[in-house]
Each structure stands twice: as C-alpha cells, then as structure tokens.
Design an enzyme around this catalytic site. Structure first.
Site: not given
Ligand SMILES: Cc1cc2nc3c(=O)[nH]c(=O)nc-3n(C[C@H](O)[C@H](O)[C@H](O)COP(=O)(O)OP(=O)(O)OC[C@H]3O[C@@H](n4cnc5c(N)ncnc54)[C@H](O)[C@@H]3O)c2cc1C
Length: 386
Positions: A245, A282
């Site tokens: 799972e 940036q």
C-alpha cells in the site's frame, strides 16, 4: 545498474498520460467543490484497464509486473488532475484488491477479482476506528464466531470510498486474550451485508472527490468463507501488505510531483514582472530547482521499491522511507507551486490551491509521517524505537 525503462514501459507511460489528460479530470474542480465521486472517470479507467493493472489475466487484469504497474500509476498521477479520482482508485487497488491478490483463497479471487477489475465493484479498507488510529493493535471492532458465521460489531471511521464501496476489507478482533498480534482477523464484507451501514459521510480539506465515510457494523453476519487467511492472521496480513500500500500509493504522488514542477516551470517562464520572466529571479528558480531535486529523489526511491518487489523481496524499510519522503515532498512542492503562482496560486481560478489541499492528506493516511519515522528508526537499529 540500468536506470532506463524498457521500450514497452516508455510506450505504456505515454499511453497512460494521453488517456488521463484526454479523458479524465475535465470536471475536477466541480467534483472538488461538490465533494462528488467521478463515476464516469471511474468507468473510463476500468475500460482503459487501470483497475486490472496488477491483477493476473485469468481474472480479467493486465498482469503487469510491479515495476510496470508503478510506471503506469506514476503516469496516471501525472496525467489526471483529479487527485481525488486517482486516490479512490488507489484505495481500491492498494488497500482492497491487493489483500485479495496476496491473501485471498482461489475461491475468493475467482468470486471477487473479475468484478473489482471490470469496475462494477468498488473496494475499500476499514481499519481505523474513532479510538484507534496509529495504534492498530488496539482496535475494538469484534468478530464473534457463531457456527459458520462471524458477527461483526463496531465502528470504522475515515474510510475512503465507503459511501460508494461494494466491498470492504475489515479488520476485527477475534480473541480477547493471548498475544495481541494473534488477536485480529481480516474479513471481506460486501456492502449489502445486513447490519452494515454508512453512518455518515465525512467532509475533508482535500481529495474531496474521494468519498469518505464512517461505517457501522451491528452484529453484521459474515460467512467464514469471507475470512482472509486464517483466524488470528489479521495483523500478519496487515503488516505484510502495508508495504505494498505505502509503496504503490507513492507512485501517483511522484506523478503529481512531476506535474506540479512542469506547471510551475511553465508559469515561471510566462509570467513577467520587472520586465522579465519571474523564473529569472533566483528566489523563484531555486524553488523550482528544489522541486526538481525532490522529484528526482522520489522517483529513484520509487523505482528501487518497484525493483525490490519485482525480485520478490521484502521492502518494509524502503516503503516506509519512500512514503515518508514522497508525501512530505509533495506537501513541500505543492506549497512551492502556490508561492510561484502568487495570488493565482491561492485563489480557486487555477487548480494550484487544490493541489496543496490534496497533498495534506498524503502525510496522514497509510500511517502518518511520524509513524514512518518510527518504522525507519526501528529498522535502523535505534534501540527502543517503536
Ligand atoms: C485522506 C485520508 C484517507 C484515509 N483513508 C482511510 C481508509 O480508507 N481506511 C482506514 O482504515 N483509515 C483511513 N484513514 C485514516 C488514517 O489511516 C489515520 O488517520 C492514520 O492512521 C492516523 O490515525 P489518527 O488520525 O487516528 O491519528 P492518531 O493516531 O491519533 O495520531 C495523532 C497524531 O499523533 C501522532 N502519533 C500517534 N502515535 C504516535 C507514535 N507512536 N509516535 C509518534 N507520533 C505518534 C501522529 O503522527 C499524529 O500526528 C485515512 C485518513 C486520511 C487523512
């Protein structure tokens, strides 16, 4: 060491992405707003074969090996913008079908898998209770034997798919004494069983297209033929299946990490401020670089998990690390996507805010991030870690 995909896997990936982008998710915003299940999308997935990817051909599935299944699930997560629909499918496959595949008797498989594969039957997993979340062994729902029947009594909560499910994998207590690890059993309980009721539907912040409910069992008669494994095997079944799972559910989240990155890169390249694309700043480009690094690491961990399962090896540690890293990365990257989009990331005109809400649940279901850390610490030899 070979990191490349086989040609058929690359082709499958492309086919799934095309299917998911063309045929799924058109009404994702509506399903999110109204908390409705996309029955048409479910049926389209059944017809495309999604519900049978890991199921052997003799039961109507595709019989894909673990790595191929993972690549297909990642592609579905990338292409389908309705994360709620994908989560409903994951619960069906990795919290219900997988239990039958790994622990069902030949009779149980023949009886149920063809319906779970063709989409006519929806699966759910009922473990959590109002007083029992992370502490699985403390669950209180009981299963009392009466001849060839077990009578189930108790309440399960936060059960994904419950309001629309046809089959529940239910964990209940079959012994009052003895070792706690032998006290639980797992049952296959059809929706129409007398005494089974959906007591309420549960509204949630994200993954709202996956219906969630509280399920009541009032002396609910379940034939012994619907016991998974033997009496008292429930905890062993749970612990040996939970790695499937955790690992396979991470696949679609890795797909979402890729989609969030591509969407954010596209926006950062088009949106201009101060006479240049915002990606030229940036602060923005580094945020995108971090999203790229998370995606790369998540995919490497995912494919290693798939490779381990391909070899038939245990992956309890790897699945816990994978789940922890991928769900926390998804949360971080979804928040980054919101930031990159500015106000458009926050308002509901674009699906970015929905991605963040959808990501929140991933660090809770299948064991919270704290529980994954406990597992990792325990398997790393930290004395006393639990
Ligand atoms: C979207 C979603 C879908 C779900 N679907 C299903 C489903 O289909 N079937 C199902 O059975 N359940 C389902 N659940 C329930 C889920 O499995 C539980 O919420 C989860 O196991 C945690 O249990 P709890 O919420 O009771 O939290 P608790 O166990 O009460 O934990 C609360 C907090 O305490 C921390 N904590 C608890 N114990 C420890 C410990 N030993 N060490 C460190 N920290 C600890 C937890 O990390 C958490 O932060 C779903 C939950 C969500 C959010």
């Amino acid at each position: 060491m070979d990191f490349s995909l086989a040609a058929e896997q690359t082709a499958l990936r492309q086919r799934v992405i095309s299917f998911a982008t063309d045929q799924l998710g058109a009404k994702a915003a509506e399903h999110d707003r109204d908390e409705t299940f996309d029955a048409d999308g479910w049926q389209a997935c059944a017809e495309f074969g999604v519900l049978g990817w890991p199921v052997p051909r003799e039961y109507g599935g595709s019989g894909y090996d673990p790595l191929t299944t993972i690549i297909a699930c990642e592609a579905l997560g990338y292409g389908c913008v309705d994360n709620g629909l994908v989560f409903a499918i994951e619960n069906h496959l990795w919290a219900c079908v997988i239990y039958l595949l790994r622990h069902g008797s030949p009779e149980q498989k023949a009886r149920l898998l063809p319906h779970l594969t063709d989409g006519s039957m929806i699966g759910a997993h009922a473990l959590t209770e109002p007083d029992t979340g992370s502490d699985v062994l403390a669950l209180r729902t009981t299963a009392r034997r009466e001849g060839e029947m077990f009578l189930l009594s108790g309440t399960k909560c936060f059960i994904s798919n419950a309001p629309c499910a046809d089959l529940f994998v239910v964990f209940a207590r079959t012994a009052d004494d003895g070792p706690a690890q032998r006290a639980l059993s797992a049952f296959l309980v059809p929706r129409e069983t007398p005494g089974l009721t959906i007591r309420r539907t549960i509204s949630k912040a994200g993954l709202r297209a996956t219906p969630m409910g509280e399920v009541g069992f009032d002396d609910c008669p379940v034939p012994a033929a619907n016991l998974l494994g033997g009496v008292g095997a429930g905890y062993q079944i749970f612990t040996s299946t939970i790695e499937w799972e955790r690992g396979f559910m991470a696949a679609s989240q890795v797909g979402r990490l890729g989609r969030l990155l591509d969407t954010s890169v596209g926006y950062a390249s088009e949106r201009r401020q101060f006479d240049r694309p915002i990606g030229a700043f940036q602060a923005v480009s580094h945020r995108l670089a971090d999203m790229r690094v998370r995606l790369e690491l998540a995919r490497l961990m995912l494919h290693k998990f798939g490779w381990l399962k391909q070899q038939g090896r245990m992956a309890l540690l790897e699945s816990a690390m994978l789940k922890l890293f991928v769900s926390e990365s998804l949360l971080e990257s979804a928040l980054s996507a919101v930031r990159v989009h500015g106000a458009r990331g926050y308002v509901a005109d674009l699906p970015v805010e929905r991605e963040l809400r959808d990501a929140m649940g991933c660090a809770v279901y299948g064991g919270t991030s704290d529980i994954q850390r406990n597992v990792v610490a325990g398997l790393t030899g930290v004395v006393g870690a639990s």
